[in-house]
Write a protein that holds these residues in place. Sequence first.
Motif, short mmCIF file in Angstrom:
data_model
loop_
_atom_site.label_atom_id
_atom_site.label_comp_id
_atom_site.label_asym_id
_atom_site.label_seq_id
_atom_site.Cartn_x
_atom_site.Cartn_y
_atom_site.Cartn_z
N ILE A 222 -21.89 2.64 5.35
CA ILE A 222 -22.49 3.51 4.32
C ILE A 222 -21.27 4.40 3.76
CG2 ILE A 222 -23.88 5.16 3.42
CD1 ILE A 222 -25.25 2.43 4.23
N THR A 223 -20.32 4.97 4.85
CA THR A 223 -19.23 5.71 3.98
C THR A 223 -18.21 4.74 3.20
OG1 THR A 223 -19.43 7.09 6.12
CG2 THR A 223 -17.38 7.04 5.01
N GLU A 224 -18.08 3.69 3.50
CA GLU A 224 -17.13 2.89 2.86
C GLU A 224 -17.70 2.36 1.72
OE1 GLU A 224 -13.39 1.48 2.32
OE2 GLU A 224 -13.99 2.33 4.28
N GLN A 225 -19.01 2.17 1.47
CA GLN A 225 -19.67 1.65 0.35
C GLN A 225 -19.53 2.90 -0.78
OE1 GLN A 225 -23.72 0.16 1.11
NE2 GLN A 225 -23.21 -0.79 2.96
N GLU A 226 -19.81 4.10 -0.41
CA GLU A 226 -19.76 5.16 -1.33
C GLU A 226 -18.28 5.83 -1.53
OE1 GLU A 226 -21.77 8.35 0.76
OE2 GLU A 226 -23.95 7.27 0.53
N ASN A 227 -17.41 5.21 -1.02
CA ASN A 227 -15.78 5.53 -1.16
C ASN A 227 -15.44 5.09 -2.53
OD1 ASN A 227 -13.27 6.39 -0.82
ND2 ASN A 227 -12.63 4.31 -0.36
N ASP B 252 -6.91 6.44 2.68
CA ASP B 252 -7.33 7.84 2.87
C ASP B 252 -7.21 8.66 1.36
OD1 ASP B 252 -8.07 7.21 5.35
OD2 ASP B 252 -5.98 8.21 6.00
N THR B 253 -6.12 9.00 0.94
CA THR B 253 -5.53 9.58 -0.29
C THR B 253 -5.16 8.65 -1.51
OG1 THR B 253 -4.81 11.67 0.93
CG2 THR B 253 -4.45 11.51 -1.23
N PRO B 254 -5.77 8.62 -2.46
CA PRO B 254 -5.47 7.83 -3.66
C PRO B 254 -4.18 8.33 -4.11
CG PRO B 254 -7.42 9.25 -4.30
CD PRO B 254 -7.06 9.60 -3.01
N ILE B 255 -3.49 7.26 -4.61
CA ILE B 255 -2.32 7.41 -5.63
C ILE B 255 -2.87 7.83 -7.07
CG2 ILE B 255 -0.44 6.46 -6.48
CD1 ILE B 255 -0.26 4.83 -4.08
N GLN B 256 -2.30 8.99 -7.39
CA GLN B 256 -2.79 9.31 -8.85
C GLN B 256 -1.91 9.25 -9.80
OE1 GLN B 256 -3.34 13.65 -7.64
NE2 GLN B 256 -5.52 13.41 -7.21
N CYS B 257 -2.29 8.67 -10.92
CA CYS B 257 -1.49 8.15 -11.97
C CYS B 257 -2.13 8.58 -13.44
CB CYS B 257 -1.45 6.61 -12.09
SG CYS B 257 -0.74 5.99 -10.53
N PHE B 258 -1.41 8.28 -14.26
CA PHE B 258 -2.22 8.51 -15.82
C PHE B 258 -1.66 7.59 -16.80
CE2 PHE B 258 1.86 11.03 -16.04
CZ PHE B 258 2.28 10.71 -17.42
N TYR C 196 -6.75 2.16 -1.31
CA TYR C 196 -7.04 0.40 -0.87
C TYR C 196 -8.45 -0.02 -1.15
CZ TYR C 196 -7.74 -2.65 3.25
OH TYR C 196 -7.82 -3.68 3.75
N PRO C 197 -8.66 -0.99 -1.30
CA PRO C 197 -7.68 -2.25 -1.17
C PRO C 197 -6.99 -2.67 -2.55
CG PRO C 197 -9.94 -3.38 -1.31
CD PRO C 197 -10.00 -1.78 -1.63
N LEU C 198 -7.01 -1.85 -3.62
CA LEU C 198 -6.57 -2.25 -4.91
C LEU C 198 -5.13 -1.93 -4.98
CD1 LEU C 198 -8.99 -1.41 -7.56
CD2 LEU C 198 -8.81 -3.49 -6.74
N SER C 199 -4.41 -2.79 -5.77
CA SER C 199 -3.04 -2.56 -6.16
C SER C 199 -2.97 -1.70 -7.26
CB SER C 199 -2.21 -3.79 -5.70
OG SER C 199 -2.36 -4.61 -6.97
N ALA C 200 -1.73 -1.20 -7.80
CA ALA C 200 -1.39 -0.72 -8.91
C ALA C 200 -1.72 -1.67 -10.08
CB ALA C 200 -0.37 0.11 -9.07
#
Length: 411
Positions: free
Chosen positions: A358-363, A124-130, A382-386
């Motif tokens: 469609i929602t998943e495609q636009e995420n 749901d909520t992405p992990i924010q990094c820089f 998700y589904p990528l890792s850091a």
Amino acid sequence: MSFTSFLWEIGNISNKSSRKRHRLRRGQAHINPEASFSSSPGSPGSSTVQIEQRKWANLPPELLLDIIQRVEQREQCWPGRRDVVACASVCRSWREITKDIVKTPELCGFLTFPISLKQPGPRDTPIQCFIRRERATSTFRLYMGLSPGELSKLLLAAKRVRRATGTDFVISLVGDDFSRSSNKYVGKLRSNFLGTKFNIFDSQPSTDSTVCSSCELCRKTHPGKVAPRVTTSNHNTAKISYELNILRTRGPRRMQCIMNSIPVSAIEEGGTAPTPTAFTNCLDEHSSPLLDSAGRRPQVGSTSRSMQNVPLVLKNKAPRWHEQLQCWCLNFKGRVTVASVKNFQLVAAVEPSENVTITEQENVILQFGKIGKDIFTMDYCYPLSAFQAFAICLSSFDTKPIAVQNAFCFT
């Protein structure tokens, strides 16, 4: 004893253990802790640190479980989350309970142990990094946090190494050791000569069952012999390509990522992505089970194909052209403040036959953008890792001589 004093004592025990290991590495004799306890606990050869750890190890499991749960629930960000790692460093019983309590980033949204960098992010909520770029040393450092002004934690570091045929970005857990023989090495990104095609190599194989079984076979072949030293191997887990724009027609960079280690079924309803639980080594050099030798998607039968063998493909989200600003615009939700050709958002590229909403495609799965001269934000989920997200972002820093140079604007 107060709860704060309790955590402080745990940290002192962990520091004593680390200093003791440092002295052993400098040439002092190693004493087997189990042997010293079994022979004579009060003998001069017994370690005070080991006695203290034995005392904490004898806590009732119910009390120990409650203590670690309170620590884990209380600390939800760094540097406070360091106490959770300290609990796992006390002894074996503490470590096993801590590993059972701490959930993966997909479920809790936190990064705790180094293996969390290889596990998928939250849904749901992405992990924010820089990312901070250091031009003088050709290094790139990934930090967890909203902005460089906050107290943040170093997650990964990469060093660019230019070669005659291309460029390598060696990725490590620390910022001062980029050797492939080090246990801090986690993978690398390799480009072609033009910097338009990249391969992401992981230091450990994917969690595919055939790979795991072959590793077990290697270990069981000669049970009576001493296992040879396992050298770090690279496993191709993703391919990144930037589309050449020879005619220099108006438009942003176009990129595509084929995630060999992530099936497209992972983003379907009820789907799961491969989630490693520990760092492993395997001597087998194998090609990705999600691609054939020619790099094409495998076909199963004449009319159907196994969704488990189809890799997830990511593409950059199509921006809109702003007539007044004369640039391409994307909605970065305030995370990007400087227009740059490096800015991008990645979404899933699926076919109509695949069962993806469609929602998943636009995420937006990965978002990368510039906020300063050498500061960039990276938000992944998700589904990528850091590790995978960081490697994809590193590809944006390499040379693209024929790519169009129209900048993105934020909205």
